[in-house]
Design a protein around this motif. Sequence first.
Motif, mmCIF file in Angstrom:
data_model
loop_
_atom_site.group_PDB
_atom_site.id
_atom_site.type_symbol
_atom_site.label_atom_id
_atom_site.label_comp_id
_atom_site.label_asym_id
_atom_site.label_seq_id
_atom_site.Cartn_x
_atom_site.Cartn_y
_atom_site.Cartn_z
ATOM 1 N N THR A 300 0.826 -1.202 0.000
ATOM 2 C CA THR A 300 0.000 0.000 0.000
ATOM 3 C C THR A 300 0.867 1.262 0.000
ATOM 4 O OG1 THR A 300 -0.072 0.226 2.416
ATOM 5 C CG2 THR A 300 -1.672 -1.253 1.405
ATOM 6 N N ALA A 343 -4.358 -0.615 -2.736
ATOM 7 C CA ALA A 343 -3.978 -1.740 -1.886
ATOM 8 C C ALA A 343 -4.160 -3.000 -2.725
ATOM 9 C CB ALA A 343 -4.848 -1.787 -0.634
ATOM 10 N N TYR A 541 -4.495 -5.655 6.484
ATOM 11 C CA TYR A 541 -5.309 -4.486 6.128
ATOM 12 C C TYR A 541 -6.477 -4.249 7.079
ATOM 13 C CZ TYR A 541 -2.508 -5.557 2.109
ATOM 14 O OH TYR A 541 -1.443 -5.854 1.308
#
Length: 814
Positions: A300, A343, A541
Amino acid sequence: MKKFDLKKDILPHLIAVLVFLIVTVVFYAPVFFDNKELPQHDITQWEGSAQELTSFRDQTGEEGLWTNSMFGGMPGYLINVEFSGELTKDIHQVLSLFLPHPTGIILIAFLSCYIMLLVLGVRPWIAIAGALAFGLTSFNIISIGAGHNSKVSAVAYMPLVIAGVYAAFHQKRLMGFVLTALGLALQLRVNHLQITYYLMLMVLVFGLFQLIQSVKEKTLPEFAKTVGLLLVAVLMAVGANFGRLWTIMEYSPYSMRGKSELTVDGVNEKSGLEKDYAFQYSNGILEPLVLFIPNFFGGTAQEDLGKNSNLEQALKKQGASRQQIQQSVQAAPAYWGDQPLTAPYYAGAIVVFLFVLSLLVLDRKYTRWVEVLVILSIVLSWGDNFETFNYLVFDYLPGYNKFRSVTFVIIIAILTMVLSGFMGLEKVLSEEWDQAMQKKFILSVAIAGGFALLAALLAGMGSYRGAIDERLASYPAWYLEALRADRASLLRVDAFRTLFFVIAAAAVIWLSQKQKLSKGLAYGLIITLVLIDMFGVAKRYLNGDSFARKAGKGEWAMSEADKRILQDSDPDYRVLNLMNPFNDAKTSYYHKSIGGYHGAKMRRYQDLVETSLSPELSQVIQDLQAGKFNFEQAQVLNMLNTKYFKAGEEARAVIPNPAANGNAWFVKEVVEVNNADDELMTMMSLDTKTEAVVDMAKFELGTIAYDSAAQVTLTAYAPNRLVYQSSSRADGLAVFSEIYYPIGWSATIDGEAVSILRANYVLRALEVPAGTHEIIFEFKPESYYTGNTITWIFNVLLVLGCLAFVGVSFREEK
């Protein structure tokens, strides 16, 4: 007679549900055990935008249908409108086992994918592994973290529809009908048409290959019967969401997704979204490799590099403080792909390996349509990085130009690889482990494992420069060098990680087929490996740090600025937040806002933002910074009745605007134009207090006069009903600071219906006769009220159909 076997027919499915429930609870442990919640940016914004409609519903029991809390006013269909009789809402709750939202979404994804794999002939224990892989794909987890709950809910129901279509074409028409109707009805209810569009593409490609197969086998009549049955199922699903779909389709042409009335060189060319906007997020050509190796492109834009990273060592050498090092390392710009922010959408190392295996072992009739969908999904996700194809699709594929963030289309590849991969594994486990099968198996391991090994060994050879590096131009060379070394390290580590899971899964399958492992142990190991693989990446995440203590209404605590503004007793005025107003819906929680946060605002309002509101806002800010309060020049903001500017949360940050035009006013002069271009251009030089511009090509206007003492006063306000009192000695044109929308709004003067005109590009206007009159605007769109009834009828039919299918399924038959 077929005997019912509890252990064989029920127990595996109960275990599957239990596994899915446990995984969901463990994944969201802070919610269930620590009394925390998941802050979601988009949901927070939605709460602000929906508050007016929510409050109106709570106070009156009615649906407001229109809200003035965003962008001066817009239909509430895509914000917060409920339809009575939506029994699918209750079914959704049951399928999520009544878990709190959004925790139940991945549980539904598990169940939906599990059902799909069962229908495709995959044994329950392997189907559990496939369902876990689909539910925990980072596509879902990242989207939930961002607050894209409707998107993930729509994704969760995709397998259920695919299961229904597949069953219908494979001699299980009744099952296919019910699964298709129910799955599509549930998906349409969550209202994410972009994902529904991708589902349609999947079904069309699958159907095309079924048609080709039918032609070859000379079974066209059977094909036609199946298609006819599925069309009825689609009609059932559409009927169960008829009101919702009708209102959205009705609004769509007037939204940003519709066709503009403005022209370019005399030609109306703008239809749907702008290409730059739609393709802002487009995968690079190699970026889909993150499906297999999650950190292939660094992860990311704010990646935690962990301890002992190259960046950490470089910062220590430069004498950075511990706090500076921690902040830099925990949110490093590790991503080096083509997008401004992203992402990785990870499908799973084992899933991709099994997908490769499936292409080698399954019959071609099962893989051709799969290959087309995976390739199509990847190519579409490239967006403007493959303009030749994707611009053509954007311009000519019906409806495609209504959607943005084309990277979302990669969900087609993810679902298709899960579907094909676990069908392939079932084929391997079901057939004889002969030399031919072993060769195919070894080849698939070599392809998947070999690529992962090659990526690991060559990880130091890339440039590791990406689009995000443009923002790092001022950073010193030592920082960039260390960062790029960490990017290479992230790729290398994840490549070895992927290699491990490929080898581990392959070893379990090989040993099982060689009878070195029992079937039960092999199933358990495959499930465990898939779970560890997917769970580990998903937790990157959405982990413990992503959750926070429940704040109650703390997020919406009224600031001193809000309190000061709300002292105003006027029932309808607008507020402009000077800080990023057109990407902010928090202001809408307490106020009727000039700005807002929504991807489908009204097209004409967006035109106004681009040509007039943004320049005026810039000028207002510039004047305020210079200590000037010259609001008379802000003609468009004034006509929208912008009574207060908000420059912060303190009471002193509220700036009243005495120049606002008010709720309504009579104008002295009408400037007549004949097209939208002239109408908007005229707005830029209009004195909105005394003049109005009307497009005479669209509206008829009689003779008007002007009474300087005339008044129009708002006496009662509700989102869907406004009452005014007018007084004038001459027939005049009254302009209202309310957004014009041609469908659903009606107006009466003393109970007599009158036509609503559009003035000043976006506002309502009426020809009002001399004298004292009561003027009422009401919003009662037929699409909602009639659609609501149709929705209820089809929901009842859908539920009855599902119950009938369950009853038939449990009957003992030969």
